[in-house]
Scaffold this active site. Structure first.
Site, PDB file in Angstrom:
ATOM      1  N   ASN A 123      -6.696   9.569   1.620  1.00 23.81           N
ATOM      2  CA  ASN A 123      -5.952   8.910   0.548  1.00 23.81           C
ATOM      3  C   ASN A 123      -6.123   9.600  -0.802  1.00 23.81           C
ATOM      4  O   ASN A 123      -7.175  10.164  -1.066  1.00 23.81           O
ATOM      5  CB  ASN A 123      -6.399   7.444   0.444  1.00 23.81           C
ATOM      6  CG  ASN A 123      -5.862   6.629   1.604  1.00 23.81           C
ATOM      7  OD1 ASN A 123      -4.764   6.840   2.062  1.00 23.81           O
ATOM      8  ND2 ASN A 123      -6.670   5.694   2.082  1.00 23.81           N
ATOM      9  N   ASP A 161      -1.167   1.395   9.978  1.00 25.99           N
ATOM     10  CA  ASP A 161      -0.533   0.181   9.459  1.00 25.99           C
ATOM     11  C   ASP A 161       0.546  -0.309  10.425  1.00 25.99           C
ATOM     12  O   ASP A 161       0.675  -1.513  10.672  1.00 25.99           O
ATOM     13  CB  ASP A 161       0.077   0.460   8.083  1.00 25.99           C
ATOM     14  CG  ASP A 161      -0.895   1.183   7.175  1.00 25.99           C
ATOM     15  OD1 ASP A 161      -1.952   0.602   6.879  1.00 25.99           O
ATOM     16  OD2 ASP A 161      -0.615   2.326   6.778  1.00 25.99           O
ATOM     17  N   ARG A 179      -1.080  -2.027  13.287  1.00 24.96           N
ATOM     18  CA  ARG A 179      -1.569  -3.349  12.881  1.00 24.96           C
ATOM     19  C   ARG A 179      -0.417  -4.348  12.799  1.00 24.96           C
ATOM     20  O   ARG A 179      -0.562  -5.507  13.214  1.00 24.96           O
ATOM     21  CB  ARG A 179      -2.286  -3.243  11.533  1.00 24.96           C
ATOM     22  CG  ARG A 179      -3.645  -2.557  11.623  1.00 24.96           C
ATOM     23  CD  ARG A 179      -4.204  -2.234  10.260  1.00 24.96           C
ATOM     24  NE  ARG A 179      -5.576  -1.729  10.359  1.00 24.96           N
ATOM     25  CZ  ARG A 179      -6.201  -1.065   9.400  1.00 24.96           C
ATOM     26  NH1 ARG A 179      -5.585  -0.843   8.248  1.00 24.96           N
ATOM     27  NH2 ARG A 179      -7.440  -0.649   9.576  1.00 24.96           N
ATOM     28  N   HIS A 222       1.090   4.558   1.714  1.00 24.13           N
ATOM     29  CA  HIS A 222      -0.079   4.073   2.466  1.00 24.13           C
ATOM     30  C   HIS A 222      -1.076   3.529   1.448  1.00 24.13           C
ATOM     31  O   HIS A 222      -2.038   4.179   1.055  1.00 24.13           O
ATOM     32  CB  HIS A 222      -0.695   5.207   3.281  1.00 24.13           C
ATOM     33  CG  HIS A 222      -1.950   4.794   4.004  1.00 24.13           C
ATOM     34  ND1 HIS A 222      -1.961   3.793   4.955  1.00 24.13           N
ATOM     35  CD2 HIS A 222      -3.220   5.233   3.897  1.00 24.13           C
ATOM     36  CE1 HIS A 222      -3.189   3.639   5.400  1.00 24.13           C
ATOM     37  NE2 HIS A 222      -3.973   4.498   4.771  1.00 24.13           N
TER      38      HIS A 222
END
Length: 199
Positions: A4, A33, A36, A61
């Site tokens: 990140n 993500d 999930r 993100h």
């Protein structure tokens, strides 16, 4: 790119690597993500997770990412209809997916490395070997020539299909008004990150 800020790191890398690496050969991971979101859909709809497809993660993100289940289906049936729980998908679902990484860090004291590793494998598998017919997945890719009004020269998570190592942004996905409102926030964040990076 996984580290990140993954989307903007992908942009920095792609810019620095020109002309030796085609920017289309650079992507950032939003599959964790996506996975999930898919798991939450299966849980709420009471269906096996392997039957759920076409969730979408839009944008960055980060905590501004936009999980979207409006295209998600299980065996051809709408996840929203199967779950019959719009209140969840329009509310808590967003924060559950957006904040899951932080929640795991808080509860366990370390990140969900195994889940991230699985997502990386899923990402590369589908990119190289292709997505199944009728399915799309989420990848942060170069935003040039998209049909959703996202400015060019951002690495932005879109629904994509893949074939023979090439990705293609899926056109024609219906974007609801609430999702559109959230897209503007994640887009602004990515533009701000790009500006801060000096690009």
């Amino acid at each position: 790119v996984v580290g990140n800020p993954a989307n903007t790191n992908a942009l920095i890398f792609a810019t620095a690597a020109k002309p030796n690496i085609d920017p289309k050969n650079v992507s950032a991971l939003t599959r964790l993500d996506h996975n999930r979101a898919t798991a939450q859909c299966a849980l709420k709809a009471g269906v096996p997770i392997e039957t759920v497809k076409n969730c979408i993660i839009w944008g960055n993100h980060s905590s501004t990412q936009v999980p979207d289940v409006n295209s998600a289906v299980s065996n051809g049936q709408s996840i929203r209809k199967l779950a019959n729980n719009d209140a969840f998908f329009d509310g808590e679902f967003l924060s559950v997916v957006q904040q899951r990484g932080a929640e795991i860090m808080k509860a366990r004291g370390f990140s969900s490395a195994a889940s991230a590793a699985t997502a990386i494998v899923d990402h590369v598998h589908d990119w190289i070997l292709g997505t199944p017919e009728g399915s799309h997945v989420s990848m942060a890719v170069l935003s040039d020539s998209n049909s959703y009004g996202v400015p060019a020269n951002l690495y932005y998570s879109f629904p994509v299909t893949c074939k023979a190592g090439e990705w293609k942004i899926v056109d024609g996905v219906t974007v609801s008004e609430p999702v559109k409102a959230l897209l503007s926030k994640t887009t602004e964040e990515l533009i701000d990150e790009r500006t801060q990076s000096g690009l």
